[in-house]
Design a protein around this motif. Structure first.
Motif, mmCIF file in Angstrom:
data_model
loop_
_atom_site.group_PDB
_atom_site.id
_atom_site.type_symbol
_atom_site.label_atom_id
_atom_site.label_comp_id
_atom_site.label_asym_id
_atom_site.label_seq_id
_atom_site.Cartn_x
_atom_site.Cartn_y
_atom_site.Cartn_z
ATOM 1 N N ASP A 1 0.829 -1.204 0.000
ATOM 2 C CA ASP A 1 0.000 0.000 0.000
ATOM 3 C C ASP A 1 0.865 1.257 0.000
ATOM 4 O O ASP A 1 0.493 2.279 -0.591
ATOM 5 N N LEU A 2 2.022 1.161 0.656
ATOM 6 C CA LEU A 2 2.957 2.275 0.750
ATOM 7 C C LEU A 2 4.317 1.820 0.235
ATOM 8 O O LEU A 2 4.787 0.730 0.582
ATOM 9 N N PHE A 3 4.944 2.676 -0.575
ATOM 10 C CA PHE A 3 6.213 2.309 -1.204
ATOM 11 C C PHE A 3 7.211 3.435 -1.011
ATOM 12 O O PHE A 3 6.920 4.603 -1.288
ATOM 13 N N TYR A 4 8.415 3.087 -0.543
ATOM 14 C CA TYR A 4 9.491 4.059 -0.378
ATOM 15 C C TYR A 4 10.120 4.368 -1.729
ATOM 16 O O TYR A 4 10.375 3.473 -2.533
ATOM 17 N N GLU A 5 10.410 5.664 -1.960
ATOM 18 C CA GLU A 5 11.054 6.069 -3.207
ATOM 19 C C GLU A 5 11.850 7.344 -2.979
ATOM 20 O O GLU A 5 11.559 8.122 -2.070
ATOM 21 N N SER A 6 12.861 7.530 -3.815
ATOM 22 C CA SER A 6 13.618 8.776 -3.802
ATOM 23 C C SER A 6 12.789 9.850 -4.501
ATOM 24 O O SER A 6 12.112 9.573 -5.497
ATOM 25 N N ASN A 7 12.856 11.068 -4.003
ATOM 26 C CA ASN A 7 11.985 12.111 -4.542
ATOM 27 C C ASN A 7 12.213 12.382 -6.024
ATOM 28 O O ASN A 7 11.288 12.748 -6.751
ATOM 29 N N ASN A 8 13.447 12.182 -6.516
ATOM 30 C CA ASN A 8 13.711 12.522 -7.913
ATOM 31 C C ASN A 8 13.222 11.474 -8.895
ATOM 32 O O ASN A 8 13.415 11.602 -10.109
ATOM 33 N N VAL A 9 12.556 10.419 -8.386
ATOM 34 C CA VAL A 9 12.006 9.381 -9.265
ATOM 35 C C VAL A 9 10.480 9.299 -9.143
ATOM 36 O O VAL A 9 9.824 8.590 -9.892
ATOM 37 N N ILE A 10 9.917 10.030 -8.191
ATOM 38 C CA ILE A 10 8.470 9.976 -7.948
ATOM 39 C C ILE A 10 7.661 10.269 -9.208
ATOM 40 O O ILE A 10 6.599 9.684 -9.443
ATOM 41 N N MET A 11 8.154 11.189 -10.064
ATOM 42 C CA MET A 11 7.382 11.597 -11.233
ATOM 43 C C MET A 11 7.066 10.440 -12.173
ATOM 44 O O MET A 11 6.023 10.420 -12.814
ATOM 45 N N GLN A 12 7.975 9.483 -12.272
ATOM 46 C CA GLN A 12 7.716 8.377 -13.186
ATOM 47 C C GLN A 12 6.547 7.528 -12.700
ATOM 48 O O GLN A 12 5.757 7.014 -13.502
ATOM 49 N N LEU B 1 25.939 9.953 -15.665
ATOM 50 C CA LEU B 1 24.914 10.420 -14.729
ATOM 51 C C LEU B 1 25.362 11.699 -14.038
ATOM 52 O O LEU B 1 24.601 12.667 -13.929
ATOM 53 N N TYR B 2 26.597 11.709 -13.579
ATOM 54 C CA TYR B 2 27.139 12.869 -12.873
ATOM 55 C C TYR B 2 27.138 14.102 -13.777
ATOM 56 O O TYR B 2 26.752 15.204 -13.355
ATOM 57 N N ASP B 3 27.560 13.933 -15.028
ATOM 58 C CA ASP B 3 27.622 15.074 -15.944
ATOM 59 C C ASP B 3 26.226 15.600 -16.271
ATOM 60 O O ASP B 3 26.016 16.815 -16.399
ATOM 61 N N PHE B 4 25.270 14.690 -16.398
ATOM 62 C CA PHE B 4 23.887 15.097 -16.672
ATOM 63 C C PHE B 4 23.341 15.923 -15.501
ATOM 64 O O PHE B 4 22.755 16.993 -15.696
ATOM 65 N N ILE B 5 23.537 15.429 -14.281
ATOM 66 C CA ILE B 5 23.027 16.119 -13.093
ATOM 67 C C ILE B 5 23.756 17.441 -12.877
ATOM 68 O O ILE B 5 23.147 18.446 -12.495
ATOM 69 N N ASP B 6 25.060 17.461 -13.152
ATOM 70 C CA ASP B 6 25.833 18.682 -12.959
ATOM 71 C C ASP B 6 25.390 19.778 -13.925
ATOM 72 O O ASP B 6 25.324 20.964 -13.567
ATOM 73 N N LEU B 7 25.074 19.389 -15.161
ATOM 74 C CA LEU B 7 24.588 20.386 -16.118
ATOM 75 C C LEU B 7 23.233 20.938 -15.675
ATOM 76 O O LEU B 7 22.993 22.149 -15.750
ATOM 77 N N GLU B 8 22.368 20.065 -15.198
ATOM 78 C CA GLU B 8 21.058 20.524 -14.717
ATOM 79 C C GLU B 8 21.225 21.486 -13.548
ATOM 80 O O GLU B 8 20.540 22.511 -13.471
ATOM 81 N N LEU B 9 22.136 21.185 -12.634
ATOM 82 C CA LEU B 9 22.401 22.076 -11.503
ATOM 83 C C LEU B 9 22.834 23.459 -11.983
ATOM 84 O O LEU B 9 22.285 24.481 -11.546
ATOM 85 N N GLY C 1 18.638 16.219 -10.031
ATOM 86 C CA GLY C 1 18.257 15.904 -11.402
ATOM 87 C C GLY C 1 16.890 16.483 -11.726
ATOM 88 O O GLY C 1 16.126 16.854 -10.826
ATOM 89 N N PRO C 2 16.536 16.595 -13.014
ATOM 90 C CA PRO C 2 15.250 17.171 -13.411
ATOM 91 C C PRO C 2 14.071 16.343 -12.888
ATOM 92 O O PRO C 2 14.119 15.117 -12.901
ATOM 93 N N MET C 3 13.033 17.021 -12.426
ATOM 94 C CA MET C 3 11.839 16.338 -11.931
ATOM 95 C C MET C 3 10.892 16.066 -13.099
ATOM 96 O O MET C 3 9.850 16.704 -13.264
ATOM 97 N N HIS C 4 11.275 15.113 -13.930
ATOM 98 C CA HIS C 4 10.512 14.776 -15.136
ATOM 99 C C HIS C 4 10.236 13.285 -15.122
ATOM 100 O O HIS C 4 11.084 12.490 -14.695
ATOM 101 N N PRO C 5 9.064 12.843 -15.599
ATOM 102 C CA PRO C 5 8.730 11.414 -15.538
ATOM 103 C C PRO C 5 9.665 10.514 -16.333
ATOM 104 O O PRO C 5 9.764 9.321 -16.041
ATOM 105 N N TYR C 6 10.372 11.071 -17.330
ATOM 106 C CA TYR C 6 11.289 10.247 -18.115
ATOM 107 C C TYR C 6 12.752 10.543 -17.784
ATOM 108 O O TYR C 6 13.643 10.197 -18.553
#
Length: 428
Positions: A93-104, A203-211, A379-384
């Motif tokens: 009923d309840l599932f733990y998730e990291s906030n940056n993946v909730i959108m998916q 992954l690091y370069d993608f997140i760093d550019l978004e920052l 990272g970007p809060m986007h479903p994909y």
């Protein structure tokens, strides 16, 4: 000839049956309890005893819900299991998730909106606004954050003092400081680095550019966007800063953390705050400091945050009861117990951030002091987001390592992101 019971006799009989049923429920309250299952994952071993205690205390405290709290090793492995469990009708009923993946999960219909519950919370304002709002997708909040940790820059202040370098506040000042602090021996080998990135990967370069784009007031991928927007002036300025900072510091970051611990790195970029306490404890001879990322101009400093959240799975039969469990989890006394058991996270409650019991060291206080607006998710809060970050990051990495021109990398990454989003949307 059968005798038919008189109406008043039937009524008495029904009343007695009802009284008997209620007495059974009262005597054996477990018979009436609603079963709620909670999956918690990616936790240190010290959380398991706390989780067992929370489950037992919750079940003893009321007669409505029977909670089963399962602690699993990895949320990454559990995500696929959740999809299978939902299809089979046996999901939690309840599932733990990291906030940056909730959108998916929100986009796939796997999580339900929590607005009606959150709007009725008398203490809603006690939760860090930026963190709570990061759960919003298409006007609704789909996850509730209970813990938070920051990712920022860790400084070796001794190297700054020894090099005569003062506090840095901007990108340009960071690059200048990195160059001034850098030391080479007689053979031309670098012995002291002024700046190092924690990792060199896609992954690091993608997140760093978004920052860096966030610090310029934009994002490469807004939450509801169908097109990426990184091949622009902000994207170019952000990527060029990342490249320049790397060139001024440590080109190969494979040994960055080791060199930091040895006192040979002045600034390590994108450092997980929860690791700082152990680092400082192991190397008490070094004067470390954890700080927000400097921005393109003074006043545009920012901090990354990640948050532990719970979502209510859309296949649940009992959303109201699931929320009651979550309400109990985030009660101040229970949340404090969890944070103490975890040992490396901070509470999402503002009223608890400065709790002395939760700040056992100077460095935990520094982590707390970074948690103020503006803050940005990891990272970007986007479903994909999880679908595009590695493929696009691999293209960006080529620019960071000098294998391709920044402009070409931005063009190719934007094109690829758009292609992936289009493909994903076509099969929804």
């Amino acid at each position: 000839m059968k005798m038919r019971a008189k109406p008043h006799v039937r009524q008495v009989t029904m009343t007695m049956a009802l009284v008997l049923m209620l007495s059974l429920i009262w005597t054996f309250p477990g018979l009436a309890k609603v079963p709620i299952t909670m999956w918690l994952s990616s936790q240190p071993a010290t959380v398991t005893p706390w989780a067992e205690s929370f489950q037992d205390n919750f079940n003893k405290s009321q007669n409505e819900i029977e909670l089963t709290l399962e602690v699993h090793p990895s949320v990454t492995l559990l995500r696929e299991k959740l999809i299978v469990a939902m299809a089979a009708g046996v999901a939690p009923d309840l599932f733990y998730e990291s906030n940056n993946v909730i959108m998916q999960w929100a986009n796939s219909g796997s999580a339900i909106p929590l607005d009606k519950y959150i709007d009725n919370m008398p203490d809603r304002k006690d939760f860090i606004p930026d963190v709570l709002e990061s759960m919003r997708y298409k006007g609704h909040i789909y996850g509730f954050p209970f813990s938070v940790w920051s990712v920022g820059d860790v400084y070796n202040l001794d190297l700054f003092v020894n090099s005569g370098v003062g506090q840095v506040n901007t990108w340009d000042e960071m690059i200048a400081a990195a160059r001034k602090i850098r030391r080479e021996n007689a053979a031309g080998q670098v012995e002291i680095w002024g700046y190092a990135r924690s990792l060199n990967n896609a992954l690091y370069d993608f997140i760093d550019l978004e920052l860096a784009m966030n610090q310029l007031g934009t994002t490469m991928l807004p939450p509801e966007a169908t097109k990426a927007q990184l091949n622009n002036d902000a994207g170019r300025r952000a990527l060029n800063y990342i490249i320049d900072a790397k060139m001024a510091g440590m080109a190969n970051t494979a040994a960055a953390s080791t060199r930091l611990a040895e006192g040979k790195v002045a600034v390590q970029h994108m450092y997980a705050g929860y690791s700082l306490v152990n680092l400082a404890e192991a190397h008490k001879n070094i004067n470390f400091s954890f700080r927000r990322y400097v921005g393109p101009e003074k006043g545009r400093d920012m901090i990354h945050f990640n948050a532990g959240t719970f979502m209510i799975v859309s296949t649940t039969k009992y959303p109201d009861q699931a929320w009651k469990v979550l309400e109990a989890f985030i009660k101040p006394e229970n949340l404090k117990g969890y944070i103490l058991a975890h040992g490396a996270s901070l509470p999402s409650r503002i009223s608890q951030i400065y709790d002395k019991d939760l700040q056992s060291s100077q460095y935990l206080q520094e982590l707390v002091n970074t948690l103020h607006a503006p803050m940005t998710p990891y990272g970007p809060m986007h479903p994909y987001y999880t679908d595009v970050r590695i493929p696009a990051g691999e293209l960006l990495s080529k620019a960071v390592t000098g294998e391709s021109a920044p402009q070409a990398a931005l063009e190719e990454a934007e094109r690829l992101i758009n292609q992936i989003i289009e493909e994903k949307m076509s099969i929804q």
